[in-house]
Write an enzyme that holds these catalytic residues in place. Sequence first.
Site, mmCIF file in Angstrom:
data_model
loop_
_atom_site.group_PDB
_atom_site.id
_atom_site.type_symbol
_atom_site.label_atom_id
_atom_site.label_comp_id
_atom_site.label_asym_id
_atom_site.label_seq_id
_atom_site.Cartn_x
_atom_site.Cartn_y
_atom_site.Cartn_z
ATOM 1 N N LYS A 74 1.834 5.712 -0.335
ATOM 2 C CA LYS A 74 1.887 5.441 1.105
ATOM 3 C C LYS A 74 2.238 6.709 1.886
ATOM 4 O O LYS A 74 2.108 6.772 3.088
ATOM 5 C CB LYS A 74 2.889 4.329 1.395
ATOM 6 C CG LYS A 74 2.473 2.976 0.814
ATOM 7 C CD LYS A 74 3.509 1.910 1.095
ATOM 8 C CE LYS A 74 3.234 0.595 0.388
ATOM 9 N NZ LYS A 74 2.199 -0.232 1.036
ATOM 10 N N LYS A 84 7.102 0.187 5.864
ATOM 11 C CA LYS A 84 6.457 -0.376 4.681
ATOM 12 C C LYS A 84 7.307 -0.028 3.476
ATOM 13 O O LYS A 84 8.202 0.816 3.574
ATOM 14 C CB LYS A 84 5.049 0.195 4.508
ATOM 15 C CG LYS A 84 4.965 1.719 4.722
ATOM 16 C CD LYS A 84 3.552 2.240 4.707
ATOM 17 C CE LYS A 84 2.818 2.125 6.016
ATOM 18 N NZ LYS A 84 1.765 1.136 6.034
ATOM 19 N N ARG A 85 7.027 -0.637 2.329
ATOM 20 C CA ARG A 85 7.752 -0.268 1.113
ATOM 21 C C ARG A 85 7.639 1.241 0.889
ATOM 22 O O ARG A 85 6.663 1.856 1.295
ATOM 23 C CB ARG A 85 7.157 -0.975 -0.111
ATOM 24 C CG ARG A 85 7.502 -2.433 -0.234
ATOM 25 C CD ARG A 85 6.789 -3.015 -1.440
ATOM 26 N NE ARG A 85 5.379 -2.716 -1.391
ATOM 27 C CZ ARG A 85 4.632 -2.399 -2.450
ATOM 28 N NH1 ARG A 85 5.165 -2.329 -3.647
ATOM 29 N NH2 ARG A 85 3.350 -2.157 -2.316
ATOM 30 N N HIS A 106 -4.327 -7.484 -5.443
ATOM 31 C CA HIS A 106 -3.716 -6.805 -4.287
ATOM 32 C C HIS A 106 -3.487 -5.329 -4.523
ATOM 33 O O HIS A 106 -2.858 -4.673 -3.701
ATOM 34 C CB HIS A 106 -2.370 -7.431 -3.930
ATOM 35 C CG HIS A 106 -2.458 -8.840 -3.462
ATOM 36 N ND1 HIS A 106 -2.554 -9.181 -2.133
ATOM 37 C CD2 HIS A 106 -2.483 -9.990 -4.145
ATOM 38 C CE1 HIS A 106 -2.611 -10.491 -2.027
ATOM 39 N NE2 HIS A 106 -2.576 -11.012 -3.239
ATOM 40 N N THR A 159 -1.064 -4.761 6.022
ATOM 41 C CA THR A 159 -1.072 -5.802 7.056
ATOM 42 C C THR A 159 -0.209 -5.348 8.231
ATOM 43 O O THR A 159 -0.406 -5.810 9.351
ATOM 44 C CB THR A 159 -0.540 -7.141 6.503
ATOM 45 O OG1 THR A 159 0.636 -6.874 5.731
ATOM 46 C CG2 THR A 159 -1.571 -7.818 5.625
ATOM 47 N N LYS A 179 -0.566 -5.793 12.420
ATOM 48 C CA LYS A 179 0.500 -6.256 13.318
ATOM 49 C C LYS A 179 0.727 -5.239 14.430
ATOM 50 O O LYS A 179 0.899 -5.592 15.599
ATOM 51 C CB LYS A 179 1.811 -6.463 12.527
ATOM 52 C CG LYS A 179 1.735 -7.609 11.537
ATOM 53 C CD LYS A 179 2.858 -7.558 10.494
ATOM 54 C CE LYS A 179 2.493 -8.447 9.308
ATOM 55 N NZ LYS A 179 3.310 -8.189 8.115
HETATM 56 C C1 26Q Z 1 4.175 -5.191 -11.318
HETATM 57 C C2 26Q Z 1 4.620 -5.025 -12.608
HETATM 58 C C3 26Q Z 1 5.950 -5.056 -12.889
HETATM 59 C C4 26Q Z 1 6.841 -5.239 -11.844
HETATM 60 C C5 26Q Z 1 6.412 -5.403 -10.556
HETATM 61 C C6 26Q Z 1 5.062 -5.374 -10.292
HETATM 62 C C7 26Q Z 1 4.604 -5.522 -8.901
HETATM 63 C C8 26Q Z 1 5.404 -6.084 -7.937
HETATM 64 C C9 26Q Z 1 4.980 -6.220 -6.634
HETATM 65 C C10 26Q Z 1 3.349 -5.131 -8.527
HETATM 66 C C11 26Q Z 1 2.921 -5.263 -7.234
HETATM 67 C C12 26Q Z 1 3.732 -5.806 -6.269
HETATM 68 C C13 26Q Z 1 3.345 -5.943 -4.866
HETATM 69 C C14 26Q Z 1 2.170 -5.603 -4.380
HETATM 70 C C15 26Q Z 1 1.857 -5.660 -2.946
HETATM 71 O O1 26Q Z 1 2.682 -6.016 -2.120
HETATM 72 N N1 26Q Z 1 0.622 -5.325 -2.591
HETATM 73 C C16 26Q Z 1 0.209 -5.278 -1.209
HETATM 74 O O2 26Q Z 1 -0.441 -6.495 -0.900
HETATM 75 C C17 26Q Z 1 -0.760 -6.551 0.466
HETATM 76 C C18 26Q Z 1 -1.330 -7.927 0.738
HETATM 77 O O3 26Q Z 1 -2.588 -8.045 0.193
HETATM 78 C C19 26Q Z 1 -1.717 -5.448 0.855
HETATM 79 O O4 26Q Z 1 -1.918 -5.494 2.233
HETATM 80 C C20 26Q Z 1 -1.154 -4.090 0.471
HETATM 81 O O5 26Q Z 1 -2.108 -3.088 0.690
HETATM 82 C C21 26Q Z 1 -0.739 -4.115 -0.988
HETATM 83 O O6 26Q Z 1 -0.080 -2.901 -1.317
#
Ligand code: 26Q
Length: 754
Positions: free
Chosen positions: A500, A494-495, A314, A601, A605
């Site tokens: 972003k 979004k986050r 992702h 996503t 929406k």
């Molecule tokens: C990694 C290492 C240590 C701590 C946390 C993390 C971590 C936590 C959450 C790494 C990534 C995430 C979340 C990623 C995420 O939400 N990615 C999003 O996934 C969506 C669904 O596929 C995409 O639409 C987005 O583009 C993408 O940013």
Amino acid sequence: MNIENDIQILSQQTWGHSLSECTIEQVYRILLIYVSEKLKESKLIEKPKKLYYISAEFLIGRLLSNNLIHLGIDQQIKQIIEKYGFQMSDIEECEGEPSLGNGGLGRLASCFLDSMAALQLCADGVGLNYHLGLFKQVFEDHKQKEYPDHWMDQKGWLIPTEKRYTVEYKDFSLTSLMNVIDIAGYDGSKNQLKLFDLETVNESLVKEGIQFDQQNVRENLTLFLYPNDENEAGQKLRIYQEYFLCSSAAQMILEETKEKGYDLSCLHEHVIIQINDTHPSMIIPEMIRLLMKEGMTVKEAVTEVSLSCAYTNHTILAEALEKWPLSYIQEIVPQLYDIILLLDALAHERSSLEKVAIIDQHHIVHMAAMDIHFSKSVNGVAQIHTDILKHTELKEFYELYPERFNNKTNGISFRRWLFSCNPSLCELLDETIGQEYKKDPLQLEKLQIYYHDESILEKLREAKQVNKDRLCKYLKKYHQLNLDSSSIFDIQIKRLHEYKRQQMNLLSIIHYYLRIKEGEIPKTPLTFLFGAKAAFSYTLAKDILHAISVLSEVIDKDAIASKYLKVALIENYNVTLAEKLIPACDISEQISLASKEASGTGNMKLMLNGAVTLGTLDGANVEILDLVGKENIFIFGKEASVVIEHYKQQDYDPSAMIQSDSDIKRLVDFLAGEEMISIGHETSLRRLHQELTTKDWFMTLLDLKEYLQAKDQIYKAYEDKKSWAQKMLVNISKAGYFSSDRTIAQYNEEIWHI
Ligand code: 26Q
């Protein structure tokens, strides 16, 4: 079946009076009990092969109206409720939402559960039950503060079970207990979301905000999602958590498979495990370990597990790809140590390239590498993302295993993101194109027939206005915000992350503010809405939030500018808020630095709900452009290939951009200027200014000028009411492709074969 009768009886039993005498809260509780009972009676979907979607996050949102839709009783319940003088929308407000996710990846997992049940696939979600969630965001003095989210205090959909598993660590073991949330399919069938929890969790460990004793694993393991991992204890805690999830899941999967009478030697014919990013990667060595305990040889176990697992990537941000020191793994889960060494050796036999090694020279374990070597499928989540994985990020892996790589463009549940959240638009759709789009989203294309129909275009605008009015009422009531519903709603939700580029939006607002002060007034007033949480220890993200909040006050305090400009930073953005914001949006901000947003996503929406996208050629925006054509989307900015080249050459220099362009300099300098500092915190504002002028890792300034031009164009386009409504219409009509039912059908046809 007489639902009204059943509900009346429930009301008497629960509250001792009839429905007409209930408070709104009491009606909600009755519906919760009624629907929970219906779900309990529903039959589990069972097939010879079962999918397990394993994920650290599930951002579920409220479930009442979604469950009613799946049970096919939403209209009947609505009628009964209204007969007794209640509004469904008021009752929905009584429900809290589980705080088990953070952003896109977690929400995607939940849309997928919804689609899998709707498509009658035998598929469960598997995750963790974090007692205090991610965190509750509150703004104090223009700064984000984090508080525990006590989402479990309210009666909800979570059902405890008797299932227990023992999860072993080096010097001790923990008991994992299983909770479930029923996921309704159609025709009285269901799947489940299985959420493992620690039996001995102790909420009173939490002291200030979301700080707690990170060493006390026996009591803290399932307190929070993504606990602060700035330090060693925090990182180790994440490994403890991840193993807890993976070991519980692996034991449960093998137990279920055996209970159904299947032979573990052909596991992959009965089980498929979709690994949602790297957080659950330890499921691979753990499954291998358990199969060997069941008597399989190493070779058999590795083969079966590799054929049973599939990995979804992702993100292409290097810092988000999980890497753990081998020593931590040895210290925490020594039983996986030998297996990971073995997998590394096997991988080395297949390729000696350092880039594809599981364990690198510095004894760091690369979780994604383990996933790719020992899964049957590796997928990206939008076309451009998969291409970048294949040809840039994971090039060496792609050359080794070309047949494993595939794309599955993300999707969204239309049941939640259209039928349930946007009744006024659905009413118009029902009137014009009939009901078929509810079963077959591609039927939305029929809306094209009305492209020149002035009265339908007018009704489309009216539906949008209803949603904008509804949002204003809601934000006034629950967030003490006063918005002008006749202004343009320009929304970025979004986050919070530098890539972003909320900071670029911020600079553009400064630009409009300064223009107004110079006497250039926008034709239609502008309202900028933001919703975003910043990770606890992500300082710069918090600085950006701070600057947005401060700018909001700067504008509010300006008697003239505030007539034409408003910035609203919505506290604690979550699924519930998204359901109100999205239908009310005019302009959808999708402005990530090209190549960095895997898919997005929210973009889907917003499009589905009639917003027009202002975006870069990144993630699924590329596919939106293909669908709607360039007249119906506003694209700007450098393309991914250019950006990738800048990173390669390391030749991007923000200070040069500032020196050569006084407009850019003025906007950036405003951030740490007198007006901002008089309201905000100098340290934070200066830090942001410093970052943008000297580093700007995500190239905000590179695209700023084009962004400002694109904004001028999109606001101008808004003024032509007819052609704007036509753009809305095209966006809605082409959104059918982004139904998660389509995505899930593709996963099933090409990977899962359930
Ligand atoms: C990694 C290492 C240590 C701590 C946390 C993390 C971590 C936590 C959450 C790494 C990534 C995430 C979340 C990623 C995420 O939400 N990615 C999003 O996934 C969506 C669904 O596929 C995409 O639409 C987005 O583009 C993408 O940013």
